[in-house]
Structure formats: C-alpha cells, structure tokens
Scaffold this motif. Structure first.
Motif, mmCIF file in Angstrom:
data_model
loop_
_atom_site.group_PDB
_atom_site.id
_atom_site.type_symbol
_atom_site.label_atom_id
_atom_site.label_comp_id
_atom_site.label_asym_id
_atom_site.label_seq_id
_atom_site.Cartn_x
_atom_site.Cartn_y
_atom_site.Cartn_z
ATOM 1 N N VAL A 126 0.851 -1.189 0.000
ATOM 2 C CA VAL A 126 0.000 0.000 0.000
ATOM 3 C C VAL A 126 0.890 1.243 0.000
ATOM 4 O O VAL A 126 1.808 1.355 0.819
ATOM 5 N N VAL A 127 0.610 2.157 -0.942
ATOM 6 C CA VAL A 127 1.427 3.366 -1.072
ATOM 7 C C VAL A 127 0.516 4.592 -1.056
ATOM 8 O O VAL A 127 -0.675 4.508 -1.374
ATOM 9 N N PRO A 128 1.053 5.762 -0.696
ATOM 10 C CA PRO A 128 0.237 6.982 -0.675
ATOM 11 C C PRO A 128 -0.185 7.411 -2.075
ATOM 12 O O PRO A 128 0.458 7.061 -3.075
ATOM 13 N N GLY A 129 -1.265 8.175 -2.143
ATOM 14 C CA GLY A 129 -1.707 8.739 -3.415
ATOM 15 C C GLY A 129 -0.619 9.578 -4.054
ATOM 16 O O GLY A 129 0.113 10.303 -3.366
ATOM 17 N N GLY A 130 -0.479 9.477 -5.368
ATOM 18 C CA GLY A 130 0.532 10.243 -6.081
ATOM 19 C C GLY A 130 1.856 9.532 -6.241
ATOM 20 O O GLY A 130 2.775 10.048 -6.897
ATOM 21 N N THR A 131 2.006 8.346 -5.654
ATOM 22 C CA THR A 131 3.235 7.563 -5.785
ATOM 23 C C THR A 131 3.429 7.108 -7.230
ATOM 24 O O THR A 131 2.467 6.839 -7.946
ATOM 25 N N ASN A 132 4.682 7.041 -7.661
ATOM 26 C CA ASN A 132 4.985 6.506 -8.988
ATOM 27 C C ASN A 132 4.781 4.985 -8.933
ATOM 28 O O ASN A 132 5.641 4.248 -8.448
ATOM 29 N N LEU A 133 3.648 4.544 -9.399
ATOM 30 C CA LEU A 133 3.268 3.137 -9.259
ATOM 31 C C LEU A 133 4.143 2.209 -10.090
ATOM 32 O O LEU A 133 4.443 1.081 -9.669
ATOM 33 N N MET A 134 4.575 2.671 -11.243
ATOM 34 C CA MET A 134 5.426 1.824 -12.072
ATOM 35 C C MET A 134 6.748 1.543 -11.381
ATOM 36 O O MET A 134 7.262 0.409 -11.415
ATOM 37 N N GLU A 135 7.309 2.531 -10.712
ATOM 38 C CA GLU A 135 8.557 2.317 -9.985
ATOM 39 C C GLU A 135 8.377 1.276 -8.883
ATOM 40 O O GLU A 135 9.245 0.406 -8.691
ATOM 41 N N VAL A 136 7.264 1.356 -8.161
ATOM 42 C CA VAL A 136 7.008 0.391 -7.091
ATOM 43 C C VAL A 136 6.844 -1.009 -7.676
ATOM 44 O O VAL A 136 7.378 -1.994 -7.136
#
Length: 338
Positions: A126-136
């Motif tokens: 789970v990551v905060p809104g606005g996180t670079n999802l592709m990097e994760v």
C-alpha cells in the motif's frame, strides 16, 4: 484487421448480452436505454478488465512469466480480476494499492479488499496517493526475480496497447449484436477512467467502420487530460496493429461534470443512480465507475442531449463487489426513503 494473430486466453464464453432497460427507459420518455452486460464476464464477479486480461495474461505466458504484478486503488476491480486470472493460470500475483483518498485503506475491509485475500494474493503493498506506481511495481519485479521467478507488469486498469485489443473484440461483438438484433445504436456511453476500455472500443468501432459516437463519462480526470490519455493509448494501438486509420480528437468525447470531489469519492447523483437502477431493473452498478457513469447518462437525458427514440447503449463494466465498501452512504439513502 485480424486480431487472432495475437496470443489470447479465454476467460468467458460467447458475447456478453445486450438487454433493453424497459422500465428505466420509460421514466424519462426519451431515448431507449440498452445495456451491454460486461459485468457478466468471467473470473470472480466479472467486469471489463477480463477482456483486457485475455491478451495481457496471454502475453505474460508467452514471455515465460509466472507472476503478475499490477496496481490500482484500494478497492480496485482491476486488481481483483488480475488476481483471479492469475489463480486460473496457476500463477502468483502481487498487488500495489494506491491510497488515493487518505485513510481509505483498511486491511480487513470488505469489498474487493476481502476478495484479494480470499483469492490468495501473494503480497499487498500500500502506497500513498501520487506515488509513482510503475517504480514500485518494478521493485516488486526485482524481488520476484530474486526468488528465481519472472514477473509481468500490468499497468493500471490493464490500459495499454495490448489491453486495448480486448475492447476492440468487444466492438466486434457490439456490431454483430446490433445486426442480429436489428437495432441501430445511435450513441454508446462508457465509463472513462484508465482509458483502455474507452480507447479500445472507439478504435475498434472505427476500424470496422461503425461510426457511432462513444461518449465517455470521466470518473477521475478533467476532460482534456482524459482525452490526452485516450489519444496516447489509441496511437500506440494503431502503431501496434499497423492500421491505416486516424482518430481525430473531436471523435474523443468526454464529460467530466460527474467526477465530484475525485476518484472513488461518492456523489449524491451516483448514489441515486445506483439505487434507481437496482430498484427498476434489478441490476447492480458500482459506486466508483458505473454508478457515476449512469449518473452522467441520466443527467444528459434530462438535459436533452439524447433525442427521443434514440437507441443508447450503456456499457456496464462491472465492479459490484465495491458496493460493500460503501455501505454507510447507501444506508443513509435508505433511511431517507423510509
């Protein structure tokens, strides 16, 4: 155009039905409302992502991958269906969930979150809104490689030039069904979010010379930003298929008046639309996508956007499990009706 040259898995049998919403149509004495029931697609409560995953998962298997990694909001239908298809294929699945509304993720919440665990998700990040999802997701892929496995990353909503093929197939279905039913559809209304459903459907219809307007109801972006997203996916799909076709920007129709305060944030119009369709047609819409899309369709009917007697086809993209994560707002509606 031959889509059979691309690898494809099959997660549903035959075309999804189109039915006329007789009682809903009579309420406004305007257009005839029909519904394409993609909520009946296969894999764990179904939904539009199933069509995209048929091509995405097939490519993953072709590349020798054994793990699917994807992302979405905390109640993501796409994540649910990606996980379900992974289960069917004997693959592992890792999810990256973006908490777009602060405080909205609860580990033991109902709806799709419950289904993630019931279906056996390998990991949830789970990551905060606005996180670079592709990097994760790329970091998760490295972890998978360290375990001696190979991951396939699927973008948000499965919306890219591979996933687009699923809704080009849907366009073929719609055209055949229109012919078989002896009905001309004058307009098609669809939820416009991550873009793959809207873009694939529009491109597919145009590629088969079916020149009906496709009206997108945005559920998370302003119209110009959504059009930019759609144009980008369409252009990549055209290049992938080597099609001699262009989709002018004026053909990309998006209404953004029904987003409300943002993605997944409820509006009163959405609650009213979900309640109305349930009580008139016995069909369940969802709070994030089809509920807002239906609220847009209803408002456009009231404003006279559609002519009386026109045949309007609403694409039901599924998502009903997320209703259970929005119980308080619906019980408030029920209390007001008593």
């Amino acid at each position: 155009m031959d889509l059979s040259i691309f690898p494809r898995r099959r997660y549903y049998q035959g075309p999804t039905p189109i039915e006329k919403l007789e009682r809903l149509s009579r309420i406004w004495d305007g257009p005839n409302i029909f519904m394409k029931r993609d909520d009946t697609l296969g894999a764990a409560f179904g939904g539009n992502k199933t069509r995209k995953l048929e091509f995405l998962v097939a490519e993953a298997i072709q590349q020798g991958c054994d793990t699917l990694i994807t992302c979405g909001a905390v109640q993501s239908n796409h994540c649910r269906l990606t996980l379900a298809t992974a289960v069917k294929e004997g693959m592992k699945c890792r999810l990256v969930l973006e908490e777009r509304v602060p405080g909205s993720y609860h580990p033991q919440s109902s709806g799709n979150n419950f289904l993630f665990h019931l279906l056996g998700v390998e990991t949830v990040t789970v990551v905060p809104g606005g996180t670079n999802l592709m990097e994760v997701m790329e970091k998760e892929a490295v972890k998978v490689a360290d375990l001696g496995r190979k991951a396939y990353i699927i973008p948000t909503g499965g919306s890219n030039e591979v996933g687009d093929l699923g809704y080009m197939v849907c366009a073929q279905e719609m055209i055949r069904q229109s012919f078989d039913m002896g009905i001309t559809f004058h307009k098609i209304v669809v939820t416009s979010g991550s873009g793959g459903t809207h873009s694939g459907l529009l491109l597919g219809l145009r590629a088969y010379h079916y020149d009906v307007p496709v009206i997108g109801i945005s559920i998370n972006r302003k119209s110009e930003s959504e059009k930019d997203l759609l144009q980008g996916i369409i252009n990549k799909t055209i290049a992938k298929l080597d099609l001699d076709i262009t989709i002018p920007r004026e053909d990309i129709l998006v209404f953004d008046e029904y987003v409300g305060e943002g993605y997944s944030r409820p509006t009163q119009a959405m609650v009213d639309a979900v309640d109305l369709v349930a009580k008139t047609e016995g069909i369940l819409l969802d709070p994030v996508y089809t509920g807002k899309c239906m609220s847009g369709l209803i408002d456009l009917i009231k404003k006279g956007y559609f002519k009386k007697g026109e045949n309007v086809l609403f694409l039901h993209t599924g998502g009903a499990p997320s209703l259970y994560a929005y119980l308080p707002i619906f019980y408030e509606k029920f209390a007001q009706n008593q």
